[in-house]
Design a protein around this motif. Structure first.
Motif, PDB file in Angstrom:
ATOM      1  N   SER A 155      -5.810  12.166 -16.527  1.00 33.36           N
ATOM      2  CA  SER A 155      -6.457  12.348 -15.241  1.00 33.36           C
ATOM      3  C   SER A 155      -5.512  13.093 -14.314  1.00 33.36           C
ATOM      4  CB  SER A 155      -6.844  11.003 -14.620  1.00 33.36           C
ATOM      5  OG  SER A 155      -7.393  11.175 -13.324  1.00 33.36           O
ATOM      6  N   GLU A 156      -6.053  14.001 -13.523  1.00 34.10           N
ATOM      7  CA  GLU A 156      -5.235  14.764 -12.587  1.00 34.10           C
ATOM      8  C   GLU A 156      -5.038  14.020 -11.266  1.00 34.10           C
ATOM      9  OE1 GLU A 156      -6.823  18.648 -12.084  1.00 34.10           O
ATOM     10  OE2 GLU A 156      -6.485  19.249 -14.170  1.00 34.10           O
ATOM     11  N   VAL A 157      -5.749  12.899 -11.091  1.00 34.18           N
ATOM     12  CA  VAL A 157      -5.602  12.073  -9.888  1.00 34.18           C
ATOM     13  C   VAL A 157      -5.420  10.625 -10.317  1.00 34.18           C
ATOM     14  CG1 VAL A 157      -6.978  13.616  -8.453  1.00 34.18           C
ATOM     15  CG2 VAL A 157      -8.099  11.746  -9.670  1.00 34.18           C
ATOM     16  N   TYR A 158      -4.881   9.821  -9.413  1.00 37.71           N
ATOM     17  CA  TYR A 158      -4.658   8.421  -9.761  1.00 37.71           C
ATOM     18  C   TYR A 158      -5.985   7.719 -10.039  1.00 37.71           C
ATOM     19  CZ  TYR A 158      -3.312   3.620  -9.946  1.00 37.71           C
ATOM     20  OH  TYR A 158      -3.129   2.337 -10.391  1.00 37.71           O
ATOM     21  N   GLU A 180       3.890   2.858  -8.294  1.00 42.64           N
ATOM     22  CA  GLU A 180       4.721   3.197  -9.451  1.00 42.64           C
ATOM     23  C   GLU A 180       4.494   4.642  -9.883  1.00 42.64           C
ATOM     24  OE1 GLU A 180       7.551   2.587 -12.504  1.00 42.64           O
ATOM     25  OE2 GLU A 180       7.119   1.603 -10.600  1.00 42.64           O
ATOM     26  N   THR A 181       3.267   5.108  -9.771  1.00 43.73           N
ATOM     27  CA  THR A 181       2.960   6.497 -10.111  1.00 43.73           C
ATOM     28  C   THR A 181       3.735   7.444  -9.213  1.00 43.73           C
ATOM     29  OG1 THR A 181       0.738   5.841 -10.824  1.00 43.73           O
ATOM     30  CG2 THR A 181       1.110   8.180 -10.395  1.00 43.73           C
ATOM     31  N   PHE A 182       3.724   7.174  -7.923  1.00 42.39           N
ATOM     32  CA  PHE A 182       4.479   7.997  -6.977  1.00 42.39           C
ATOM     33  C   PHE A 182       5.965   7.987  -7.306  1.00 42.39           C
ATOM     34  CE2 PHE A 182       7.324   7.739  -3.298  1.00 42.39           C
ATOM     35  CZ  PHE A 182       7.229   9.039  -2.831  1.00 42.39           C
ATOM     36  N   ARG A 183       6.511   6.808  -7.501  1.00 44.63           N
ATOM     37  CA  ARG A 183       7.957   6.690  -7.736  1.00 44.63           C
ATOM     38  C   ARG A 183       8.369   7.466  -8.978  1.00 44.63           C
ATOM     39  NH1 ARG A 183      10.789   2.242  -5.317  1.00 44.63           N
ATOM     40  NH2 ARG A 183      12.163   2.272  -7.131  1.00 44.63           N
ATOM     41  N   GLY A 210      -0.457  17.299  -8.690  1.00 40.89           N
ATOM     42  CA  GLY A 210      -1.751  16.787  -8.255  1.00 40.89           C
ATOM     43  C   GLY A 210      -1.827  15.278  -8.334  1.00 40.89           C
ATOM     44  N   LEU A 211      -1.324  14.713  -9.408  1.00 41.53           N
ATOM     45  CA  LEU A 211      -1.304  13.263  -9.560  1.00 41.53           C
ATOM     46  C   LEU A 211      -0.423  12.622  -8.499  1.00 41.53           C
ATOM     47  CD1 LEU A 211      -2.205  10.786 -11.110  1.00 41.53           C
ATOM     48  CD2 LEU A 211      -0.418  11.247 -12.812  1.00 41.53           C
ATOM     49  N   LEU A 212       0.700  13.258  -8.202  1.00 45.78           N
ATOM     50  CA  LEU A 212       1.586  12.764  -7.149  1.00 45.78           C
ATOM     51  C   LEU A 212       0.857  12.741  -5.808  1.00 45.78           C
ATOM     52  CD1 LEU A 212       4.558  12.062  -6.189  1.00 45.78           C
ATOM     53  CD2 LEU A 212       4.715  14.483  -5.608  1.00 45.78           C
ATOM     54  N   VAL A 213       0.242  13.851  -5.438  1.00 52.14           N
ATOM     55  CA  VAL A 213      -0.433  13.954  -4.145  1.00 52.14           C
ATOM     56  C   VAL A 213      -1.573  12.944  -4.041  1.00 52.14           C
ATOM     57  CG1 VAL A 213      -1.872  15.461  -2.716  1.00 52.14           C
ATOM     58  CG2 VAL A 213       0.224  16.346  -3.750  1.00 52.14           C
ATOM     59  N   SER A 214      -2.243  12.665  -5.149  1.00 50.19           N
ATOM     60  CA  SER A 214      -3.364  11.718  -5.106  1.00 50.19           C
ATOM     61  C   SER A 214      -2.929  10.320  -4.697  1.00 50.19           C
ATOM     62  CB  SER A 214      -4.074  11.674  -6.468  1.00 50.19           C
ATOM     63  OG  SER A 214      -3.309  10.963  -7.439  1.00 50.19           O
ATOM     64  N   THR A 215      -1.651   9.981  -4.899  1.00 50.32           N
ATOM     65  CA  THR A 215      -1.180   8.642  -4.507  1.00 50.32           C
ATOM     66  C   THR A 215      -1.029   8.518  -2.999  1.00 50.32           C
ATOM     67  OG1 THR A 215       1.201   9.172  -4.684  1.00 50.32           O
ATOM     68  CG2 THR A 215       0.074   8.440  -6.689  1.00 50.32           C
ATOM     69  N   PHE A 216      -1.024   9.643  -2.277  1.00 49.86           N
ATOM     70  CA  PHE A 216      -0.831   9.591  -0.820  1.00 49.86           C
ATOM     71  C   PHE A 216      -2.018   8.956  -0.100  1.00 49.86           C
ATOM     72  CE2 PHE A 216       2.025  13.643  -1.005  1.00 49.86           C
ATOM     73  CZ  PHE A 216       3.016  12.902  -1.619  1.00 49.86           C
ATOM     74  N   ASP A 266       3.766  19.250   4.064  1.00 51.25           N
ATOM     75  CA  ASP A 266       2.331  19.262   4.365  1.00 51.25           C
ATOM     76  C   ASP A 266       1.960  18.044   5.212  1.00 51.25           C
ATOM     77  OD1 ASP A 266      -0.403  20.587   3.353  1.00 51.25           O
ATOM     78  OD2 ASP A 266      -0.665  18.413   3.452  1.00 51.25           O
ATOM     79  N   GLU A 267       1.035  18.232   6.126  1.00 52.20           N
ATOM     80  CA  GLU A 267       0.641  17.143   7.016  1.00 52.20           C
ATOM     81  C   GLU A 267      -0.046  15.995   6.290  1.00 52.20           C
ATOM     82  OE1 GLU A 267      -1.714  18.648  10.186  1.00 52.20           O
ATOM     83  OE2 GLU A 267      -0.061  19.776  11.111  1.00 52.20           O
ATOM     84  N   GLY A 268      -0.545  16.246   5.102  1.00 49.80           N
ATOM     85  CA  GLY A 268      -1.188  15.180   4.343  1.00 49.80           C
ATOM     86  C   GLY A 268      -0.219  14.242   3.654  1.00 49.80           C
ATOM     87  N   THR A 269       1.059  14.597   3.650  1.00 51.07           N
ATOM     88  CA  THR A 269       2.090  13.762   3.037  1.00 51.07           C
ATOM     89  C   THR A 269       2.454  12.620   3.994  1.00 51.07           C
ATOM     90  OG1 THR A 269       2.956  15.624   1.775  1.00 51.07           O
ATOM     91  CG2 THR A 269       4.462  13.782   2.139  1.00 51.07           C
ATOM     92  N   PRO A 270       2.707  11.412   3.471  1.00 53.52           N
ATOM     93  CA  PRO A 270       3.047  10.290   4.357  1.00 53.52           C
ATOM     94  C   PRO A 270       4.166  10.654   5.330  1.00 53.52           C
ATOM     95  CG  PRO A 270       2.711   9.498   2.133  1.00 53.52           C
ATOM     96  CD  PRO A 270       2.638  10.995   2.058  1.00 53.52           C
TER      97      PRO A 270
END
Length: 287
Positions: A155-158, A180-183, A210-216, A266-270
């Motif tokens: 999957s490309e997203v969480y 854990e996915t983000f880390r 993409g998977l990283l960004v989906s955890t945001f 990016d503004e969408g990042t925590p």
């Protein structure tokens, strides 16, 4: 979500001219990978793997499983028979066509293939990689990591979704929580431009933005330990901004962490992560 350049492997299939000669020269790397893997049962079969599969012109991947199960090892040697892990089945197959890989995967789906252990070997852990330029150029799985990745991260997203594999069910992604996915992705991708500069150019984390960004979109809980680790990682990412980065790091790894910088700004990042990055980038924070 993200588009990547297609990576040409250094490990040839039988569609490449003189592929057997090239593979014979690369055997030392393959042998080291097998010896470093947790599949100790393969150690006694290394010579057979080389002769009867690794250098075999055209493995009959369409043969029914029952035929492989009953076959004489000296006549028909195949991973369906020796129960090799999925990453090794794919990597060593001389036929690198989509059809051949689909057949190997279908067998894995129907009969099982130690998928979780194989995925751990591929995505979570490292195996042998020497420090010579030749070894670094070969990577860990011969540059086939990009093609293997969709089998192990589906999957490309969480997601918490699962898929059927034999009688079992497996998660589409290796990690069980967004945290854990983000880390795992952020910390390991940042190492692509760490100070030692000896990272595989085919490390699979470089295709997981993409998977990283989906955890945001989830509540990533921060604490002192996470923020400290993120600071170290941001410092590794910052190395890609060095004037001599092109001399220190492989182009694949440079592209991955330049894209990471775009994400960090990016503004969408925590907000907490953007602040750590901005402070590290501007020299206000270091460890």
């Amino acid at each position: 979500m993200f588009e990547y350049d297609k990576i040409e492997p250094v490990f040839p299939g039988n569609h490449v001219k003189d592929w057997q000669k090239i593979r014979k020269k690369q055997w030392k790397f393959v042998k080291n990978i097998i010896e470093e893997s947790p599949h100790t049962s393969l150690l006694t079969m290394i010579s057979d793997i080389k002769k009867e599969y690794y250098l075999l012109e055209s493995p009959n991947l369409n043969a029914p499983f029952s035929e492989w199960a009953q076959s004489d090892i000296s006549n028909e040697f195949h991973p369906f028979q020796w129960q090799g892990p999925l990453w090794l089945n794919l990597m060593l197959c001389s036929d690198q066509s989509e059809e051949a890989w689909a057949n190997i995967w279908q067998h894995c789906v129907e009969y099982g293939c130690g998928f979780e252990g194989s995925r751990n070997m591929f995505i979570k852990y490292n195996t042998y990689i020497g420090q010579s330029e030749e070894s670094l150029a070969f990577g860990i799985f011969g540059g086939l990591e990009q093609r293997m990745l969709p089998y192990f991260v589906q999957s490309e997203v969480y997601t918490d979704d699962k898929f059927a594999l034999g009688r079992a069910e497996c998660r589409k992604i290796p990690w069980k929580t967004p945290q854990e996915t983000f880390r795992q992705i952020f910390f390991r991708m940042s190492k692509l431009t760490a100070d030692d500069g000896c990272m595989s150019p085919f490390r699979p984390y470089q295709w997981l933005h993409g998977l990283l960004v989906s955890t945001f979109s989830y509540d990533l809980l921060t604490d002192e330990e996470l923020e400290l680790s993120a600071t170290f990682s941001c410092q590794d990412v910052k190395n890609v901004l060095r004037d001599n980065a092109d001399e220190l790091y492989h182009p694949n790894n440079i592209k991955a962490n330049r894209l990471m910088i775009e994400i960090l700004e990016d503004e969408g990042t925590p907000q907490w992560l953007r602040k750590i990055w901005a402070d590290v980038r501007d020299g206000k924070l270091s460890v």
